[in-house]
Design a protein around this motif. Structure first.
Motif, PDB file in Angstrom:
ATOM      1  N   GLU A  54      26.112  25.782  44.934  1.00 48.45           N
ATOM      2  CA  GLU A  54      27.384  26.482  45.130  1.00 48.45           C
ATOM      3  C   GLU A  54      27.818  26.516  46.590  1.00 48.45           C
ATOM      4  N   ARG A  55      27.488  25.463  47.291  1.00 48.02           N
ATOM      5  CA  ARG A  55      27.930  25.284  48.670  1.00 48.02           C
ATOM      6  C   ARG A  55      29.149  24.353  48.610  1.00 48.02           C
ATOM      7  N   TRP A  56      30.259  24.933  48.142  1.00 43.16           N
ATOM      8  CA  TRP A  56      31.429  24.177  47.721  1.00 43.16           C
ATOM      9  C   TRP A  56      32.033  23.326  48.835  1.00 43.16           C
ATOM     10  N   ALA A  57      32.218  23.872  50.010  1.00 40.29           N
ATOM     11  CA  ALA A  57      32.855  23.114  51.095  1.00 40.29           C
ATOM     12  C   ALA A  57      31.975  21.938  51.520  1.00 40.29           C
ATOM     13  N   GLU A  58      30.678  22.172  51.631  1.00 45.36           N
ATOM     14  CA  GLU A  58      29.770  21.089  51.997  1.00 45.36           C
ATOM     15  C   GLU A  58      29.718  20.034  50.899  1.00 45.36           C
ATOM     16  N   ALA A  59      29.747  20.482  49.652  1.00 47.58           N
ATOM     17  CA  ALA A  59      29.753  19.542  48.529  1.00 47.58           C
ATOM     18  C   ALA A  59      31.014  18.694  48.570  1.00 47.58           C
ATOM     19  N   ILE A  77      32.389  11.451  39.567  1.00 48.93           N
ATOM     20  CA  ILE A  77      32.440  11.832  40.983  1.00 48.93           C
ATOM     21  C   ILE A  77      33.730  12.602  41.267  1.00 48.93           C
ATOM     22  N   TYR A  78      34.842  12.094  40.747  1.00 51.65           N
ATOM     23  CA  TYR A  78      36.118  12.794  40.933  1.00 51.65           C
ATOM     24  C   TYR A  78      36.106  14.144  40.220  1.00 51.65           C
ATOM     25  N   TYR A  79      35.528  14.170  39.039  1.00 56.18           N
ATOM     26  CA  TYR A  79      35.427  15.412  38.264  1.00 56.18           C
ATOM     27  C   TYR A  79      34.601  16.456  39.023  1.00 56.18           C
ATOM     28  N   SER A  80      33.482  16.029  39.567  1.00 56.01           N
ATOM     29  CA  SER A  80      32.616  16.960  40.297  1.00 56.01           C
ATOM     30  C   SER A  80      33.285  17.471  41.562  1.00 56.01           C
ATOM     31  N   ARG A  81      33.964  16.572  42.276  1.00 62.59           N
ATOM     32  CA  ARG A  81      34.668  17.042  43.480  1.00 62.59           C
ATOM     33  C   ARG A  81      35.786  17.997  43.088  1.00 62.59           C
ATOM     34  N   LYS A 104      39.464  27.299  45.543  1.00 60.41           N
ATOM     35  CA  LYS A 104      40.872  27.638  45.345  1.00 60.41           C
ATOM     36  C   LYS A 104      41.810  26.635  46.025  1.00 60.41           C
ATOM     37  N   LEU A 105      41.393  25.381  46.040  1.00 59.41           N
ATOM     38  CA  LEU A 105      42.210  24.287  46.566  1.00 59.41           C
ATOM     39  C   LEU A 105      42.770  23.519  45.368  1.00 59.41           C
ATOM     40  N   TRP A 106      43.639  24.208  44.621  1.00 55.33           N
ATOM     41  CA  TRP A 106      44.066  23.710  43.321  1.00 55.33           C
ATOM     42  C   TRP A 106      44.784  22.365  43.384  1.00 55.33           C
ATOM     43  N   ASP A 107      45.674  22.159  44.319  1.00 55.07           N
ATOM     44  CA  ASP A 107      46.426  20.900  44.353  1.00 55.07           C
ATOM     45  C   ASP A 107      45.489  19.699  44.473  1.00 55.07           C
ATOM     46  N   ARG A 108      44.509  19.807  45.335  1.00 54.20           N
ATOM     47  CA  ARG A 108      43.533  18.712  45.483  1.00 54.20           C
ATOM     48  C   ARG A 108      42.648  18.608  44.245  1.00 54.20           C
TER      49      ARG A 108
END
Length: 179
Positions: free
Chosen positions: A86-91, A113-117, A125-129
């Protein structure tokens, strides 16, 4: 001991039995010169993480990345490990690097890979991306039930695209009614 495939199998079996320290030892037996070495290092990192040694797992993966910066599988393992922690930004940063290594044009096999990102982005909470990555995953694998389900329910939770969300969820259920 000289048969890397047997060592990899033993390591995986030990992981499945939650014998993480023994699995780590098994994976470490695969020599660097063997074609299965990257799989062994990824397995060793996974076993270390299973044993609660996240920092050691990350060091194994980062060490391989320093030595082999173009090895997509190791970058992906690092990204998945960070997402699991759950280190979202680093992931997200690790997935960015991984996606940069995907041969173009990307094929259906790269949708996870796209799904995981997208998940890592959504959790930040970066919904657009996130939405763009869910859509990219669906471009690569249009009927992938995990993506359809996640994106459909995300739309419902956001109060958006109700008709499309329902269609996505129905398509996912049709493919995996017991999921």
């Amino acid at each position: 001991p000289e048969h890397a495939e047997a060592i990899l199998l033993a390591g995986a079996m030990l992981e499945n039995q939650k014998q993480f320290d023994l699995a780590t030892e098994a994976y470490a037996m695969v020599p660097q010169s063997d074609g299965g070495f990257f799989a062994a290092e990824i397995g060793r990192a996974r076993a270390l993480q299973g044993a609660g040694k996240l920092d050691a797992a990350l060091e194994v993966l980062n060490g391989q990345i320093r030595r082999h910066p173009d090895q997509l599988s190791v970058h992906l393992a690092l990204a998945d490990t960070l997402r699991g922690a759950e280190r979202w930004a680093e992931a997200t940063a690790a997935y960015d690097t991984t996606i940069g290594l995907i041969p173009q044009p990307a094929t259906a096999g790269y949708w996870p890979i796209y799904y995981s990102r997208a998940i890592a982005l959504e959790r930040q909470k970066l919904w657009d991306r996130a939405e763009a990555d869910f859509r990219r995953a669906l471009e690569l694998a249009p009927d992938q039930p995990q993506v359809l389900n996640y994106l459909g329910y995300s739309y419902l939770e956001r109060g958006e695209n109700f008709d499309e969300a329902l269609s996505m969820i129905e398509r996912a259920v049709a493919q995996r009614p017991d999921s």
